[in-house]
Design a protein around this motif. Structure first.
Motif, PDB file in Angstrom:
ATOM      1  N   ARG A 227       5.911   4.367  -3.343  1.00 59.50           N
ATOM      2  CA  ARG A 227       6.318   3.471  -2.268  1.00 59.50           C
ATOM      3  C   ARG A 227       5.763   3.873  -0.904  1.00 59.50           C
ATOM      4  O   ARG A 227       5.719   3.052   0.008  1.00 59.50           O
ATOM      5  N   ARG A 249      -3.600  -2.054  -6.451  1.00 61.98           N
ATOM      6  CA  ARG A 249      -2.308  -2.725  -6.266  1.00 61.98           C
ATOM      7  C   ARG A 249      -1.402  -1.939  -5.324  1.00 61.98           C
ATOM      8  O   ARG A 249      -0.706  -2.525  -4.485  1.00 61.98           O
ATOM      9  N   ARG A 253       0.019  -3.280  -1.633  1.00 63.34           N
ATOM     10  CA  ARG A 253       1.432  -3.454  -1.315  1.00 63.34           C
ATOM     11  C   ARG A 253       1.884  -2.520  -0.188  1.00 63.34           C
ATOM     12  O   ARG A 253       3.084  -2.432   0.102  1.00 63.34           O
TER      13      ARG A 253
END
Length: 412
Positions: A227, A249, A253
Motif C-alpha cells: 500500500r 499495477r 494505484r
C-alpha cells in the motif's frame, strides 16, 4: 501470503542483515570456528582465492576437531578447483560434493541449465546464513571496481533448524537416502530450538519438482498487497509477465515502486536485457535506479514496513524457471527498516535515476521490440520447462580418508 506445501512460517527468530563480504565472511568463519558438531555449506561459486583459501582453512580445522563437514558446490559455477584443494579437505574428512559437473565437448560445457544456485551455511543446526554471496574475493569491496555489492542474513532461532533439515535432505535426495538422513538428524543432537528473537521467517526454495514457482509467487503476493512502498534490488532483472504486471499495477494505484538495477554490469547483456523493460515500467510510474559504483549482485526486496526477502534468486528466467534457489522471507518491522535504510542510502548516494526523457530510441523500433519482449516474458515459464532436467545423483570417487571421511568428490 500463506506458505506452500512443505514450507511454513516460523516465529521466534533473530535476523541480521549482512552487507558485502566484509561483514559476511567474518561471521561465517567465526560460526564455523565455534562449531561443535556439524557444518553444512551449499554455494554456487567457490574460487581458490583469498576467500576460498580462508574457507579451506576453517573447514579443515573444524574437521580435525571432529566436526562433520559437508560442502556442496555447483559444477558450472565452481569448475576450477585444484586436486590439491579438494584433497586437502577430503584428507581430514570433509565431504565435498559437486552438483552436476557436466561434460565438455571441444572445451565447451554443454550442461548449463538448472544449476544449484543456492548460498546456504548451517552450523550445528543453530545458526544459518542465507543470501546472494558466494565464496570468492570479488564479493569484497577491496577487490576493486568489479567488487560486487551484495547482501545476506544471519539467522538464529527455530528457522535455523528448518534450513538444517533442508540441506541434509538435499544430500539425502542426492543419493544418500532416507536412512542416512534420519541418522544424521539423530547425530546432530537437536531438540527444540529456543526462540532468539521476534521475527517470523519463511524459508522458500525453488526447485524443478514441487516448488517451481514459490519464490516468484511470494514476490507477486507482496507487491499485490503493498500500500505504501516497494523496493526491489536485483542484479539480473528480466522477470515474467505476471510479476511485471503486478509492479505496474502497484505503481498505478499510488504505491512508490523502486527498482535498483545494475548500472555497471558484470556482464554487458544484463543491462541490455533490463533496459528493454524500461519504457513499459517507467510509463506506469515505476522508479528505476541504476547502481553505478560497481556491479550489483544483491537479490533483496521489501514491501511496506513488515515484509522483506533476501536470498539467491534473481528475477530472470534462470532463477525463476531453471535454477535451484533459496530465499528467506521475513516478517519484521525492525528488519524491514534495516533493509530500507541500506537500500535508501544506495538510491540517494550511489544510483542514477532513469527517467522517461532519458529514453530516446526510435518509436517504431520500440514498438516492435516491446511486442517481442512482451510475448517472450508471457511464455518463458512454459518454454523453460522444455529444457533438460538434472536428476540428482551421488557417485563416490577415490578412497577413504584417514578420519573416516573421504578423499573423494561426490557428484550430486
Amino acid at each position: 501470503m500463506s506458505a506452500s506445501k512443505g514450507q511454513r512460517w516460523v516465529g521466534g527468530n533473530r535476523v541480521e542483515l549482512l552487507e558485502n563480504g566484509e561483514q559476511y565472511y567474518p561471521r561465517v568463519f567465526d560460526a564455523i570456528r565455534g562449531a561443535r558438531r556439524e557444518v553444512v555449506i551449499e554455494t554456487f561459486i567457490l574460487f581458490e582465492d583469498e576467500v576460498g583459501s580462508a574457507l579451506h582453512a576453517v573447514l579443515r580445522q573444524a574437521a580435525l576437531r571432529g566436526v562433520k563437514v559437508d560442502l556442496m558446490i555447483d559444477g558450472f559455477g565452481s569448475p576450477g578447483l585444484s586436486s590439491e584443494y579438494i584433497e586437502g579437505l577430503g584428507s581430514v574428512g570433509v565431504r565435498v560434493r559437486v552438483f552436476d559437473p557436466g561434460r565438455q565437448i571441444f572445451g565447451w560445457r554443454i550442461n548449463d541449465f538448472r544449476r544449484m544456485h543456492r548460498k546456504i551455511v548451517v552450523v550445528d543446526g543453530q545458526i544459518a546464513f542465507v543470501g546472494g554471496m558466494n565464496f570468492a574475493a570479488d564479493q569484497l569491496q577491496g577487490f576493486g571496481p568489479m567488487g560486487k555489492q551484495d547482501y545476506a542474513v544471519e539467522l538464529r532461532g527455530p528457522i535455523a533448524r528448518e534450513i538444517h533439515h533442508f540441506v541434509l535432505r538435499a544430500i539425502a535426495l542426492g543419493g544418500k537416502g532416507a536412512s542416512w538422513f534420519r541418522r544424521r538428524l539423530r547425530a546432530s543432537g537437536q531438540g527444540v530450538t529456543a526462540p532468539e528473537g521476534t521475527a517470523e521467517v519463511l524459508f522458500v526454495t525453488r526447485d524443478n519438482g514441487q516448488h517451481t514457482t514459490d519464490i516468484e509467487r511470494h514476490y507477486r503476493a507482496a507487491i499485490r498487497s503493498a500500500r505504501e512502498r516497494i523496493v526491489i534490488a536485483n542484479a539480473y532483472f528480466f522477470p515474467g509477465y505476471r510479476l511485471i504486471k503486478e509492479m505496474r499495477r502497484a505503481a498505478l494505484r499510488g504505491v512508490l515502486v523502486h527498482l535498483i538495477l545494475q548500472g555497471v554490469p558484470d556482464m554487458p547483456f544484463v543491462k541490455v536485457a533490463a533496459s528493454m523493460l524500461y519504457h513499459h515500467l517507467l510509463h506506469a510510474g515505476v522508479r528505476i535506479h541504476e547502481y553505478t559504483e560497481r556491479p550489483l549482485h544483491g537479490k533483496v526486496a521489501l514491501a511496506d514496513h513488515q515484509w522483506s526477502t533476501v536470498g539467491s534468486s534473481n528475477l530472470d528466467p534462470l532463477s525463476l524457471s531453471l535454477n535451484l534457489e533459496a530465499n528467506v522471507v521475513v516478517r519484521s518491522e525492525a528488519f524491514n527498516q534495516a533493509l530500507w535504510d541500506k537500500l535508501h542510502h544506495l538510491m540517494q548516494n550511489s544510483c542514477r535515476q532513469v527517467r522517461a526523457s532519458d529514453l530516446t530510441e526510435w518509436s517504431a523500433w520500440r514498438l516492435v521490440r516491446s511486442f517481442c519482449v512482451f510475448h517472450l516474458l508471457r511464455w518463458y515459464p512454459a518454454w523453460a520447462g522444455w529444457l533438460p532436467r538434472h536428476a540428482p545423483r551421488l557417485k563416490p570417487l577415490g578412497k577413504q580418508g584417514p578420519r573416516g571421511g573421504s578423499t573423494r568428490t561426490d557428484i550430486v
